[in-house]
Design a protein around this motif. Sequence first.
Motif, PDB file in Angstrom:
ATOM      1  N   LEU A 105     -38.839 -16.309 -10.513  1.00  0.00           N
ATOM      2  CA  LEU A 105     -38.968 -14.820 -11.024  1.00  0.00           C
ATOM      3  C   LEU A 105     -37.996 -13.887 -10.302  1.00  0.00           C
ATOM      4  O   LEU A 105     -37.450 -13.012 -10.936  1.00  0.00           O
ATOM      5  CB  LEU A 105     -40.403 -14.467 -10.625  1.00  0.00           C
ATOM      6  N   ASP A 106     -37.711 -14.274  -9.094  1.00  0.00           N
ATOM      7  CA  ASP A 106     -36.818 -13.377  -8.322  1.00  0.00           C
ATOM      8  C   ASP A 106     -36.213 -14.334  -7.307  1.00  0.00           C
ATOM      9  O   ASP A 106     -36.677 -14.385  -6.057  1.00  0.00           O
ATOM     10  CB  ASP A 106     -37.668 -12.295  -7.545  1.00  0.00           C
ATOM     11  N   PRO A 107     -35.062 -14.938  -7.492  1.00  0.00           N
ATOM     12  CA  PRO A 107     -34.265 -15.710  -6.450  1.00  0.00           C
ATOM     13  C   PRO A 107     -34.029 -15.252  -5.172  1.00  0.00           C
ATOM     14  O   PRO A 107     -34.027 -15.955  -4.310  1.00  0.00           O
ATOM     15  CB  PRO A 107     -33.362 -16.365  -7.399  1.00  0.00           C
ATOM     16  N   SER A 108     -33.775 -13.901  -5.294  1.00  0.00           N
ATOM     17  CA  SER A 108     -33.260 -13.345  -4.074  1.00  0.00           C
ATOM     18  C   SER A 108     -34.418 -13.175  -2.976  1.00  0.00           C
ATOM     19  O   SER A 108     -34.108 -12.778  -1.785  1.00  0.00           O
ATOM     20  CB  SER A 108     -32.550 -12.108  -4.468  1.00  0.00           C
ATOM     21  N   THR A 109     -35.568 -13.411  -3.462  1.00  0.00           N
ATOM     22  CA  THR A 109     -36.676 -13.220  -2.339  1.00  0.00           C
ATOM     23  C   THR A 109     -37.280 -14.703  -2.070  1.00  0.00           C
ATOM     24  O   THR A 109     -38.282 -14.713  -1.600  1.00  0.00           O
ATOM     25  CB  THR A 109     -37.727 -12.332  -2.637  1.00  0.00           C
ATOM     26  N   VAL A 159     -36.880 -30.796  -2.771  1.00  0.00           N
ATOM     27  CA  VAL A 159     -36.728 -31.216  -3.960  1.00  0.00           C
ATOM     28  C   VAL A 159     -37.799 -30.742  -5.085  1.00  0.00           C
ATOM     29  O   VAL A 159     -39.141 -30.435  -4.480  1.00  0.00           O
ATOM     30  CB  VAL A 159     -37.094 -32.731  -4.011  1.00  0.00           C
ATOM     31  N   ILE A 160     -37.303 -29.938  -6.327  1.00  0.00           N
ATOM     32  CA  ILE A 160     -38.365 -29.531  -7.169  1.00  0.00           C
ATOM     33  C   ILE A 160     -38.254 -29.923  -8.459  1.00  0.00           C
ATOM     34  O   ILE A 160     -36.896 -29.974  -8.961  1.00  0.00           O
ATOM     35  CB  ILE A 160     -38.115 -27.854  -7.076  1.00  0.00           C
ATOM     36  N   GLY A 161     -39.064 -30.356  -9.135  1.00  0.00           N
ATOM     37  CA  GLY A 161     -38.985 -30.883 -10.614  1.00  0.00           C
ATOM     38  C   GLY A 161     -38.911 -29.874 -11.645  1.00  0.00           C
ATOM     39  O   GLY A 161     -39.057 -28.673 -11.303  1.00  0.00           O
ATOM     40  N   GLN A 162     -38.759 -30.519 -12.715  1.00  0.00           N
ATOM     41  CA  GLN A 162     -38.301 -29.302 -13.940  1.00  0.00           C
ATOM     42  C   GLN A 162     -39.588 -28.750 -14.267  1.00  0.00           C
ATOM     43  O   GLN A 162     -40.904 -29.108 -14.244  1.00  0.00           O
ATOM     44  CB  GLN A 162     -37.830 -30.357 -15.165  1.00  0.00           C
ATOM     45  N   ASP A 163     -39.378 -27.498 -14.803  1.00  0.00           N
ATOM     46  CA  ASP A 163     -40.266 -26.540 -15.313  1.00  0.00           C
ATOM     47  C   ASP A 163     -41.371 -26.246 -14.371  1.00  0.00           C
ATOM     48  O   ASP A 163     -42.348 -25.745 -14.657  1.00  0.00           O
ATOM     49  CB  ASP A 163     -41.211 -27.277 -16.580  1.00  0.00           C
ATOM     50  N   THR A 164     -41.019 -26.173 -12.976  1.00  0.00           N
ATOM     51  CA  THR A 164     -42.074 -25.487 -11.876  1.00  0.00           C
ATOM     52  C   THR A 164     -41.464 -24.145 -11.850  1.00  0.00           C
ATOM     53  O   THR A 164     -40.224 -23.706 -11.991  1.00  0.00           O
ATOM     54  CB  THR A 164     -41.710 -26.255 -10.678  1.00  0.00           C
ATOM     55  N   VAL A 165     -42.448 -23.337 -11.747  1.00  0.00           N
ATOM     56  CA  VAL A 165     -42.253 -21.878 -11.841  1.00  0.00           C
ATOM     57  C   VAL A 165     -42.343 -21.439 -10.603  1.00  0.00           C
ATOM     58  O   VAL A 165     -43.444 -21.806  -9.712  1.00  0.00           O
ATOM     59  CB  VAL A 165     -43.052 -21.198 -12.826  1.00  0.00           C
ATOM     60  N   ILE A 166     -41.426 -20.402  -9.749  1.00  0.00           N
ATOM     61  CA  ILE A 166     -41.783 -20.023  -8.499  1.00  0.00           C
ATOM     62  C   ILE A 166     -41.784 -18.732  -8.191  1.00  0.00           C
ATOM     63  O   ILE A 166     -40.712 -17.973  -8.859  1.00  0.00           O
ATOM     64  CB  ILE A 166     -40.544 -20.716  -7.510  1.00  0.00           C
ATOM     65  N   PHE A 180     -46.673 -24.512 -10.394  1.00  0.00           N
ATOM     66  CA  PHE A 180     -46.798 -22.983 -10.384  1.00  0.00           C
ATOM     67  C   PHE A 180     -47.271 -22.614  -9.024  1.00  0.00           C
ATOM     68  O   PHE A 180     -48.216 -23.070  -8.542  1.00  0.00           O
ATOM     69  CB  PHE A 180     -47.682 -22.619 -11.480  1.00  0.00           C
ATOM     70  N   ILE A 181     -45.923 -22.083  -8.505  1.00  0.00           N
ATOM     71  CA  ILE A 181     -46.212 -21.656  -6.870  1.00  0.00           C
ATOM     72  C   ILE A 181     -46.155 -20.325  -6.803  1.00  0.00           C
ATOM     73  O   ILE A 181     -45.246 -19.577  -7.015  1.00  0.00           O
ATOM     74  CB  ILE A 181     -45.105 -22.034  -6.061  1.00  0.00           C
ATOM     75  N   THR A 182     -47.470 -19.725  -6.516  1.00  0.00           N
ATOM     76  CA  THR A 182     -47.327 -18.204  -6.695  1.00  0.00           C
ATOM     77  C   THR A 182     -46.905 -17.380  -5.203  1.00  0.00           C
ATOM     78  O   THR A 182     -46.824 -18.117  -4.246  1.00  0.00           O
ATOM     79  CB  THR A 182     -48.513 -17.489  -7.052  1.00  0.00           C
ATOM     80  N   ALA A 183     -46.843 -15.971  -5.348  1.00  0.00           N
ATOM     81  CA  ALA A 183     -46.073 -15.266  -4.289  1.00  0.00           C
ATOM     82  C   ALA A 183     -46.464 -15.589  -3.015  1.00  0.00           C
ATOM     83  O   ALA A 183     -47.868 -15.855  -2.593  1.00  0.00           O
ATOM     84  CB  ALA A 183     -46.551 -13.709  -4.701  1.00  0.00           C
ATOM     85  N   ASN A 184     -45.610 -15.471  -1.942  1.00  0.00           N
ATOM     86  CA  ASN A 184     -45.677 -15.630  -0.633  1.00  0.00           C
ATOM     87  C   ASN A 184     -46.346 -17.185  -0.134  1.00  0.00           C
ATOM     88  O   ASN A 184     -47.040 -17.112   0.800  1.00  0.00           O
ATOM     89  CB  ASN A 184     -46.844 -14.413  -0.088  1.00  0.00           C
ATOM     90  N   SER A 185     -46.517 -18.268  -0.926  1.00  0.00           N
ATOM     91  CA  SER A 185     -46.787 -19.393  -0.508  1.00  0.00           C
ATOM     92  C   SER A 185     -45.762 -19.892   0.445  1.00  0.00           C
ATOM     93  O   SER A 185     -44.438 -19.398   0.353  1.00  0.00           O
ATOM     94  CB  SER A 185     -46.937 -20.369  -1.660  1.00  0.00           C
ATOM     95  N   VAL A 236     -49.356 -28.969 -10.672  1.00  0.00           N
ATOM     96  CA  VAL A 236     -50.107 -28.478  -9.468  1.00  0.00           C
ATOM     97  C   VAL A 236     -50.012 -27.069  -9.357  1.00  0.00           C
ATOM     98  O   VAL A 236     -48.690 -26.362  -9.678  1.00  0.00           O
ATOM     99  CB  VAL A 236     -49.903 -29.346  -8.209  1.00  0.00           C
ATOM    100  N   VAL A 237     -51.078 -26.457  -9.015  1.00  0.00           N
ATOM    101  CA  VAL A 237     -50.947 -24.739  -9.062  1.00  0.00           C
ATOM    102  C   VAL A 237     -51.321 -24.405  -7.360  1.00  0.00           C
ATOM    103  O   VAL A 237     -52.213 -24.894  -7.068  1.00  0.00           O
ATOM    104  CB  VAL A 237     -51.948 -23.986  -9.822  1.00  0.00           C
ATOM    105  N   ILE A 238     -50.181 -23.814  -6.834  1.00  0.00           N
ATOM    106  CA  ILE A 238     -50.446 -23.347  -5.380  1.00  0.00           C
ATOM    107  C   ILE A 238     -50.462 -21.870  -5.362  1.00  0.00           C
ATOM    108  O   ILE A 238     -49.508 -21.377  -5.844  1.00  0.00           O
ATOM    109  CB  ILE A 238     -49.453 -23.931  -4.555  1.00  0.00           C
ATOM    110  N   LYS A 239     -51.622 -21.309  -5.016  1.00  0.00           N
ATOM    111  CA  LYS A 239     -51.764 -19.772  -5.117  1.00  0.00           C
ATOM    112  C   LYS A 239     -51.576 -19.267  -3.715  1.00  0.00           C
ATOM    113  O   LYS A 239     -52.532 -19.538  -2.974  1.00  0.00           O
ATOM    114  CB  LYS A 239     -52.723 -19.442  -5.757  1.00  0.00           C
TER     115      LYS A 239
END
Length: 457
Positions: free
Chosen positions: A256-260, A268-275, A292-297, A308-311
């Motif tokens: 969503l924002d690579p600069s942060t 290593v990160i797989g395809q279609d994962t959202v960060i 799906f890895i949500t903010a500040n993980s 997997v979802v990590i919130k």
Amino acid sequence: MKNRYAIILAAGKGSRMKSSLYKVLHPVAGKPMVEHVIEQIEAVKVDEIVTIVGFGAEMVKEQLGDRSKYALQTEQLGTGHAVLATADLLKAKNGTTLVICGDTPLLTAETLEELINHHEAIGAKATILSAIAKDASGYGRIVRNAENHVEKIVEHKDASEEELRINEFNTGTYCFDNAFLFESLTQVGNDNAQGEYYLPDVISILKQQGDIVSAYIMDSEEESMGINDRVALAKANQLMTARINENHMKNGVTFLDPSTTYIESDVVIGQDTVIEPGVMLRGKTVIGDNCFITANSDISNSHIGNNVVIKSSTLNQAVVKDGADVGPYAHLRPNADIHENAHIGNFVEIKKATIGEGTKVGHLTYVGDATLGKDINVGCGTVFVNYDGKNKFHTIVEDHSFIGSGTNLVGPVTLGRNSAIAAGSTITKDVPEDALGIARGRQSNLEGYAKKMPYNE
Ligand code: UD1
Ligand code: CA
């Protein structure tokens, strides 16, 4: 192809870093600078690598191990003096020698390869890797003659007004004909502003004796950056992060924002994962597809499967298998092993424990030193009491059990298959299969007594 050798300069203290950690060991994207340098050298395939060590020698050696030979520079009298310390190991060899500073972590193998090819193609005795900067302050400048041929390198501190205006600078990386390098090094003096034996002086020595010297201008000023202080270190981290994130994006990861988002080099990160923003991924972390890895993980050295979802959670040395979800605000500590489709909810801490497939640990719970089977429900506020102040005890919960809220399981204890625990129990004895364990005081109601409470007086 000629024999190829490489020398890494890594003996300096790095005074400008103002640090108790030696400069070349400062991490960029989670990896010591000198480690980035040796990886790129390894990628261009050289016959031998020699690292010059001095300050922090043992720590640098520990970092690089037997991938390099070492030469000790006991006194830091300059970069030319440093290279001479490798004479015993390299002087007698014939071939091309790459010299590179341990503080230029952004240089890539592709650039090194281009430098070596250019050097060998024109039959030079020395080739400087140079770059053009808007402001080359601090760097040695490349002085060219009227025919635009390289004459010498002048250090910033020794440069005239006119030379300071030159924007082509020495990146600190060079290619030499090995025999010529060691021969000319013996002629380098230290009559200069810093009283040091400068490696760049080899250039004018060779030039004056009529040998071909050249500068290969690389096209990225950023890649050539030398790290001398924390300002440059922060900049290098940003540049390396941007490079790493771009690679992940090219491989199918959404940011969503690579600069942060800070991802260390080996992740290593797989395809279609959202960060999402503010995520840190460190060490040897592996993340599968479609997560799906949500903010500040903040995830270190962990292995995460697919879907997997990590919130907003902190994970360190944990395993989370396919389809599981974690958080928000969970803490998975070393050897937390979360199996397929398990659910770990908010304010749950897990350490050295297996959570079986489909098991739910939803709220405000501590699980330490335990093995939980499949399809178990762990109620809110459960504590696996694993520690008596001296020893740790293991608790086993078998498949399909149901643990009521507010339970203490005092280990070691085993809850059999399909067992249930009444809410508020403190369990100290095993509970057999299919049994209900209940261990709490009975309730009695004192009629009218509430009126006598102190706050009603
Ligand atoms: C050096 C170059 C400069 C160039 C710049 C590029 C010299 C004299 N100057 O300057 O032309 O533009 O790099 O980044 O070479 N080291 C030793 N032993 C020593 C001194 C240094 O091993 O006695 C090592 C340091 O650990 C470091 C590298 O050599 O990894 C470069 O030294 P540093 O002091 O950073 O040189 P710069 O002033 O940056
Ligand atoms: Ca430097």
